[in-house]
Scaffold this motif. Structure first.
Motif, PDB file in Angstrom:
ATOM      1  N   ILE A 235       2.305 -11.616  20.543  1.00 17.66           N
ATOM      2  CA  ILE A 235       2.929 -12.519  21.513  1.00 17.66           C
ATOM      3  C   ILE A 235       2.043 -13.763  21.607  1.00 17.66           C
ATOM      4  O   ILE A 235       0.873 -13.644  21.980  1.00 17.66           O
ATOM      5  N   LEU A 240       1.280 -18.671  28.395  1.00 24.21           N
ATOM      6  CA  LEU A 240       1.807 -17.383  28.877  1.00 24.21           C
ATOM      7  C   LEU A 240       0.838 -16.617  29.765  1.00 24.21           C
ATOM      8  O   LEU A 240      -0.355 -16.519  29.471  1.00 24.21           O
ATOM      9  N   SER A 255       8.005 -13.010  29.209  1.00 27.34           N
ATOM     10  CA  SER A 255       9.113 -12.061  29.388  1.00 27.34           C
ATOM     11  C   SER A 255       9.554 -11.496  28.044  1.00 27.34           C
ATOM     12  O   SER A 255      10.160 -10.425  27.977  1.00 27.34           O
ATOM     13  N   THR A 299       6.252 -13.380  18.518  1.00 26.44           N
ATOM     14  CA  THR A 299       7.139 -14.227  19.310  1.00 26.44           C
ATOM     15  C   THR A 299       6.410 -15.510  19.660  1.00 26.44           C
ATOM     16  O   THR A 299       5.205 -15.508  19.902  1.00 26.44           O
ATOM     17  N   SER A 302       7.132 -20.135  16.245  1.00 31.99           N
ATOM     18  CA  SER A 302       7.762 -19.846  14.946  1.00 31.99           C
ATOM     19  C   SER A 302       8.446 -21.067  14.367  1.00 31.99           C
ATOM     20  O   SER A 302       9.036 -21.012  13.303  1.00 31.99           O
ATOM     21  N   PRO A 350      13.531 -17.339  25.292  1.00 37.14           N
ATOM     22  CA  PRO A 350      13.903 -15.939  25.513  1.00 37.14           C
ATOM     23  C   PRO A 350      15.251 -15.511  24.910  1.00 37.14           C
ATOM     24  O   PRO A 350      15.350 -14.399  24.382  1.00 37.14           O
TER      25      PRO A 350
END
Ligand code: AMP
Ligand code: MG
Length: 458
Positions: A235, A240, A255, A299, A302, A350
């Motif tokens: 992640i 974050l 999330s 995640t 990218s 998300p």
């Protein structure tokens, strides 16, 4: 025309060709076959330049189908095998039951001794003793005698039928029988449930509770199941905060890992411990290199921003087979490999993250674990309440609500609006051949749930 588009396939694919069966899992220790040279075109550094070209969803899915075989098998304890996929056929090595048993509470008799019995013409037999489940009667039923038996008790030697208790009256060692019983009646024969040598469960079976029960009944302790894919989440994002924190100023709460970890669990993956990583190439690189996993899911980072390091790192450490896909949302998705690990680069937004997971990572995890790639929930076909606009050449993932037997596209389409997926009951996939779907067109909704919603009164 929409009618044909969704028949059966995994999400976004029009041609169903997956049976979900396991192809010789023992022969492959890892799930990947020979390398394809898709990588070259994605090697260029796309940061702040945008994608030169985008792959079609189907191309990426075909690539993944070609890469993945189910994983090798492992011995799984009977008590944790429900939901797992059998990697070999199971044959019974015992008869169930292994002895003739009473199907009733009553009296074990020689059937011919009861012939002629009636309500006004009872037949009296001497009661020699009793047989209970697990406690056989040691003696023999001779002519003119009976043994009191309970359901599941072994039938004593000499007896060939059971008279049910309802037509018997016992007192002082004698039972009066008011109904005749034919030989073999009310007796469960040896092997009436399962016989030695029976093929009870086949390779590829996703075990249900009753399957595990049956395995228990034939004396199985462990069964060979397809190994669960090990999944490393990476992640990334300087902004974050860990799930459970309060959002603070420009910092947001992660999330994506909360969503993805649950989807991984749904799809049978085994999640490895993970941390949130900053957008620092050396740290992300280490995570990518060190992962002891079958699948790595990154995640964030990218895309083509200056802080989007993962695509370049995957290309350097292995191959970045795809980067940039003609779909909405999730176009900045990447797929690659490092050693024998499959790597998915999911966008940080998300909805994009969830959508790219459902299109690419989810089916791959299911296939590695020996399951079907197909959408893992219910589907319904219903007419659209409003048209959906799309563009030819692009696959769209549209969140929809289902109300009064109509499909209502959810207006907020932004990839950052997670609440749109919460308001949605499912999604509709607009395939790339279509410019959109008209009001009233019957569409297939891939529902997010399996159960019908319950009426809950707070
Ligand atoms: P990125 O893909 O890193 O460019 O991020 C796109 C958007 O998604 C940004 O607004 C990020 O802050 C947000 N984002 C990235 N990672 C996550 C995450 N784990 N959870 C929630 N939002 C995220
Ligand atoms: Mg980012």
């Amino acid at each position: 025309m929409e009618n044909q588009v969704f028949a059966g396939g995994e999400i976004g694919v029009s041609s169903p060709d997956e049976t979900g069966t396991v192809s010789s899992p023992q022969s492959e220790s890892k799930g990947f076959t020979s390398l394809h040279n898709f990588g070259a075109r994605a090697m260029r550094d796309v940061r702040m330049k945008g994608f030169a070209e985008r792959a079609d969803v189907e191309e990426v899915q075909d690539f993944l189908r070609g890469q993945i075989r189910s994983l090798a098998s492992e011995a799984v304890n009977l008590l944790s095998c429900v939901g797992r996929v059998l990697a070999e056929d199971v044959r019974a090595e015992v008869d169930v039951p292994g002895f003739a048993r009473s199907a009733m509470d009553g009296y074990a008799v020689r059937g011919e001794d009861t012939f002629g019995a009636g309500a006004y013409d009872t037949i009296a037999l001497g009661v020699l003793g009793e047989a209970l489940p697990g406690k056989p009667f040691a003696g023999r039923v001779e002519r003119g005698s009976a043994i009191r038996v309970m359901t599941g008790a072994p039938i004593p030697a000499g007896a060939d039928a059971v008279v049910m208790a309802e037509v018997c009256e016992e007192s002082e060692g004698v039972v009066e029988i008011s109904e005749a019983v034919a030989p073999h009646k009310n007796i469960g024969a040896i092997g009436e449930d399962i016989r030695v040598g029976d093929l009870v469960l086949r390779t590829g079976r996703r075990l249900r509770p009753q399957d595990a029960g049956l395995l228990a009944s034939i004396g199985v302790r462990t069964s060979a199941c397809v190994r669960r894919p090990r999944v490393q989440l990476v992640i990334t994002g300087d902004e974050l905060l860990p799930a459970g924190s309060q959002p603070e100023g420009p910092r947001i709460v992660d999330s994506n890992s909360v969503v993805v970890r649950s989807l991984v669990a749904r799809d049978g993956g085994e999640l490895l411990p993970f941390e949130i990583l900053p957008d620092r190439p050396e740290i992300i690189s280490e995570a990518l290199r060190g992962a002891d996993a079958d699948v790595v899911i990154v995640t964030g980072g990218s895309s083509v921003g200056t802080e989007d390091h993962a695509p370049r790192l995957v290309a350097e450490l292995g191959s970045l087979d795809f980067h940039g896909i003609s779909m909405r949302p999730s176009s900045p998705t990447g797929v690659g490999r490092i050693d024998d690990r499959l790597v998915f680069l999911l966008p940080g937004n998300p909805v994009s993250c969830m959508c790219a997971y459902e299109f690419f990572a989810g089916p791959s995890l299911r296939a590695l674990g020996g399951r079907s790639r197909e959408w893992p929930h219910r589907r319904v076909r219903l007419p659209l309440a409003r048209k959906i606009s799309s563009a030819v050449g692009r696959t769209d993932y549209v969140r929809v609500a289902v109300e009064s037997e109509k499909v209502i596209p959810i207006a907020t389409s932004g990839a950052s609006i997670l609440s749109s997926t919460v308001r949605a009951d499912g999604c509709v996939i607009v395939p790339r051949e279509l410019e959109g779907m008209g009001e009233g067109a019957e569409v297939e909704v891939l529902l997010y749930d399996d159960e019908m919603p319950a009426e809950v009164t707070p």
